[in-house]
Each structure stands twice: as C-alpha cells, then as structure tokens.
Design an enzyme around this catalytic site. Sequence first.
Site, PDB file in Angstrom:
ATOM      1  N   ARG A  15      17.196  24.884  31.308  1.00 61.62           N
ATOM      2  CA  ARG A  15      17.315  25.549  30.002  1.00 61.62           C
ATOM      3  C   ARG A  15      18.439  26.588  29.964  1.00 61.62           C
ATOM      4  NH1 ARG A  15      11.932  27.881  27.913  1.00 61.62           N
ATOM      5  NH2 ARG A  15      11.279  28.013  30.089  1.00 61.62           N
ATOM      6  N   THR A  81       5.360  24.857  43.704  1.00 60.86           N
ATOM      7  CA  THR A  81       5.523  26.098  44.458  1.00 60.86           C
ATOM      8  C   THR A  81       4.860  26.031  45.829  1.00 60.86           C
ATOM      9  OG1 THR A  81       3.594  26.959  43.269  1.00 60.86           O
ATOM     10  CG2 THR A  81       5.775  27.560  42.419  1.00 60.86           C
ATOM     11  N   GLY A 140      -0.684  30.606  33.878  1.00 60.14           N
ATOM     12  CA  GLY A 140      -1.942  30.381  34.561  1.00 60.14           C
ATOM     13  C   GLY A 140      -2.853  31.582  34.376  1.00 60.14           C
ATOM     14  N   ASN A 226      14.557  32.139  32.086  1.00 60.91           N
ATOM     15  CA  ASN A 226      14.749  30.689  32.013  1.00 60.91           C
ATOM     16  C   ASN A 226      15.848  30.272  31.062  1.00 60.91           C
ATOM     17  OD1 ASN A 226      12.378  29.821  33.720  1.00 60.91           O
ATOM     18  ND2 ASN A 226      11.301  30.998  32.166  1.00 60.91           N
ATOM     19  N   TYR A 348      50.155  52.211  39.348  1.00 64.50           N
ATOM     20  CA  TYR A 348      49.369  51.278  40.166  1.00 64.50           C
ATOM     21  C   TYR A 348      49.538  51.641  41.632  1.00 64.50           C
ATOM     22  CZ  TYR A 348      47.992  47.169  42.798  1.00 64.50           C
ATOM     23  OH  TYR A 348      47.408  46.326  43.714  1.00 64.50           O
ATOM     24  N   ASN A 359      51.500  64.554  44.663  1.00 65.89           N
ATOM     25  CA  ASN A 359      51.588  64.269  43.233  1.00 65.89           C
ATOM     26  C   ASN A 359      52.317  62.934  43.038  1.00 65.89           C
ATOM     27  OD1 ASN A 359      51.412  65.592  40.297  1.00 65.89           O
ATOM     28  ND2 ASN A 359      53.354  64.507  40.458  1.00 65.89           N
ATOM     29  N   ASN A 368      53.045  45.916  46.704  1.00 69.60           N
ATOM     30  CA  ASN A 368      52.319  45.620  47.938  1.00 69.60           C
ATOM     31  C   ASN A 368      52.283  44.148  48.308  1.00 69.60           C
ATOM     32  OD1 ASN A 368      50.763  45.297  45.607  1.00 69.60           O
ATOM     33  ND2 ASN A 368      48.836  45.484  46.708  1.00 69.60           N
ATOM     34  N   SER A 387      58.614  60.052  38.803  1.00 71.26           N
ATOM     35  CA  SER A 387      58.200  59.026  37.845  1.00 71.26           C
ATOM     36  C   SER A 387      59.022  57.757  38.004  1.00 71.26           C
ATOM     37  CB  SER A 387      58.354  59.560  36.419  1.00 71.26           C
ATOM     38  OG  SER A 387      57.484  60.652  36.201  1.00 71.26           O
TER      39      SER A 387
END
Length: 449
Positions: A15, A81, A140, A226, A348, A359, A368, A387
């Site tokens: 299901r 089961t 059950g 389910n 990154y 910094n 990398n 930067s």
Amino acid sequence: MPVSLVILAAGQGTRMNSDLPKVLHKLAGAPMLHHAMQAGASLAPERVVVVTGHGADQVAQAALAYDETCLTVLQAEQLGTGHAVAQTLPVLEGFSGDVVVLYGDTPFIQPETLEAMLEARARHAVVVLGFDARDPGRYGRFVTEGDRLVRIVEYKDATEAERAITLCNSGVLCADAGLLRDVLGLLSNDNAAGEYYLTDVPALAAARGLSSGFVICAESETLGINTRAELAQAEAAFQARARAEALDNGVTLTAPETVFFALDTHIGRDAIIGPNVVFGPGVTIESGAEIKAFCHLEGCHVSRGADVGPFARLRPGAELAEFVHVGNFVEIKNAILDEGVKVGHLTYLGDADVGENTNIGAGTVTCNYDGVMKHRTRIGKRAFIGSDTMLVAPVTVGDGAMTGSGSTITEDVPAGAIALGRARQVNKPGLAVKLFERLRAIKASKGKA
C-alpha cells in the site's frame, strides 16, 4: 535477565506503492526500522536480530548501518508473524533470557513501555502489549481475566462478542526464549488467513500451565505505518513531540511549528533555534548556540556560543568550535572551524581546517575537488582571507597570513606573509567610452536589418 531483540521487517508494504521496502521509508530523516531499533536499544539487548524479506539486502544494509553487530535472517516466504520469529531460532541458539519482538513499521514504541513489559515478565511466561482502541477495526482482540491474558483472537476469527472488545493487540511481545523455541514449531495455520500467528503463543503457553500477561500503552505508541498518508501523519506526530520535548528541555524555538527535527537531533539548553530550520541526521547543537532562520544542518556539531545563519548550510563533517560565526549563504562541509572563526557570507569551505580567530572574507571558496579526488585546505590561526579568494587545495595558509582580495592561491603561504594571486591591473583611458559606442552601433544596425 538478558534480553534479545527481534525486529520483524520482512513485509513489502504494497500500500506504500513503492519499490522501496516499507521499513526503509524515512521518518524524521531515518528509516522507520531505525526507530524500532532505537527503542529496543534502550533494553541493552545481548543480541539484535532483524528479519528481512522483501528487499532483504537493502533492509540488512540499513540495519547494519544502525548497529553493525546486529544479525539478520531471511524470511523467504511471508507466512505470518509466528513463522517470521521462527526464522530467528538458529541465531538465538544458546541464548537464555527474554526475547522482545518489535515491528519495523511501528516506530513509536517507547522505552518505558518495553521496561514495563520486562517487569511484567517476572510474573508471566509471556507478556503482550495492548492498547484501548478508539476504533478497534480489524485489530486482534485481547480476551482477559484480571491481569491474565487468556488468548488473542484475530478479527477474522472473532465472534461478534469478541469483536466488541476494545482492548486490542499491538503485536509487540515478550517471552522466555526457551518457551518460544518449544512452541513456535507447534503453531498452526488453520485460520481464516492461513498464516502462522505469533498471537497463538499465549494459548500454547496456557496449554503448558504457564500464564500470560499484558501491558497497556497509549494507542499513539502502536501506530503502524502502511500508506504514504499514514507516514505523513506519523511525521507530523513525531515533529510535534520533538518540538514539545525541546521546549521542555529549555530550548528556545521562536516558531516551533516551522522547525523540523531528525530522529537523533540533540540540542542543549538555552540554544536558540530560529524559524524554518531543518535538522537532518547526526546534528548536535550545544547549549547557548544560535541557529538563525532558514538553515539546513546535517551530520554536524555546533559548540557553545556559536551562531549560524540565516540561510546557511552545514553538511556532514562540519565542526564549529565555541563562538564561531557562520553567516548567510555559507556552506561548510567536512571542515573544522576553531574557536572564534568568522565566515560572514557567500562562502564555501569544504575539506578544510581553519585556525582560531581567522576571518574568512566573502566569496571565498576552497577548491577541494580535482575531478577525481578531494584535497584539504589548511588555514592557520589569526589569518585573514580576503574576499573572493580561491584556495586551490591542497594548500596551506600559515598563522597570521593574509590573502589579497580576488586572489587564486595555488601555493602555500608562509606564516605572516601576504599572498597576491591576481593579474596586475591596467587602466586604458577613454577606452570604455569608445567600446560602448561601438557596441551600441552594432546593436542599432542589427535592429534595422
């Protein structure tokens, strides 16, 4: 008394309408199977056995990913089961103690409930977990006398009077290992479903003069999954509980309904979690840290006093020491940032080590990957990375060193040095005006054509 844990995970889950085995569908970032294994782990089991069937190799791999010491057995045919538990008997050979049976698609059983079942086992040979159902449906039913469980009757085999009972069977069972060995071979499939039911064990124990007992838990603990709709409901239930626990534990959630936790998320007291934060697996946030809005974290560790975001991503292997600052649109992967490092924005850092109080300027990238292998970048203490610096790994920048903005760094930078890796600037007076005039003329001529 030693405990062995058996987890039934052989079902296909038709299901779910999926090629993926049902127990591997994720709830709170982890396969449902892991939820059951985590609950059982609270009992410190001597052995853990996972019964596989559909997608056996995938299920076994997932089980071993959670617990590399667990055992797996194959139920080649799904005949019920009782039949499933019988497949575990060879690997439980020689074990003397209690066997607890859980289900890989029932993720919310609580450790306290399992402890209560073990306590009840001191009085009974078999203990089964039940719940009072608002709508008993096709569960059950428990037929009881006082604190004794007389028998469990499946819905298909129940009389009208038995179907009126609201105390229902969860399927979770605890029994003496020796008793299970003796009675599992006696199970019959003479029933409406033609299956070997584990629920027949109490009756077989009674035939030997042994009593069975029961423990009652909240119906929410027994939720079985389910369908995709039930999986979505379970996700909502997990998140609601996780948010409430975090708040109770002293975590500030500024917009609780927008924060999503994983199964193993750990957050310390006085941490602050902003809106729309998503935690993947393997995240630890220490006390006093702050995760600002719209961050995604997985497989990472954030230390006391650090702050992350907004709009930051921490990937597996990201280790942030105390008072590290990671700002907006920064991604960290497999990198260690020592105390006081500042990575403000648009950066990154992957496969890197960054020394304390360094910094990192905006637009910095650790390059990398060479197309085949990953390489590491090492930046020392109190360095200043200008930067738009491209750090082409493997490369090392020494303590107190500096890189000029816009540099591409391909060689190691000694401590205290300045590295400039860019072309010399050349100015051409008046050339911009002439170039623009020429381009506009070209554009105009194309418009007339």
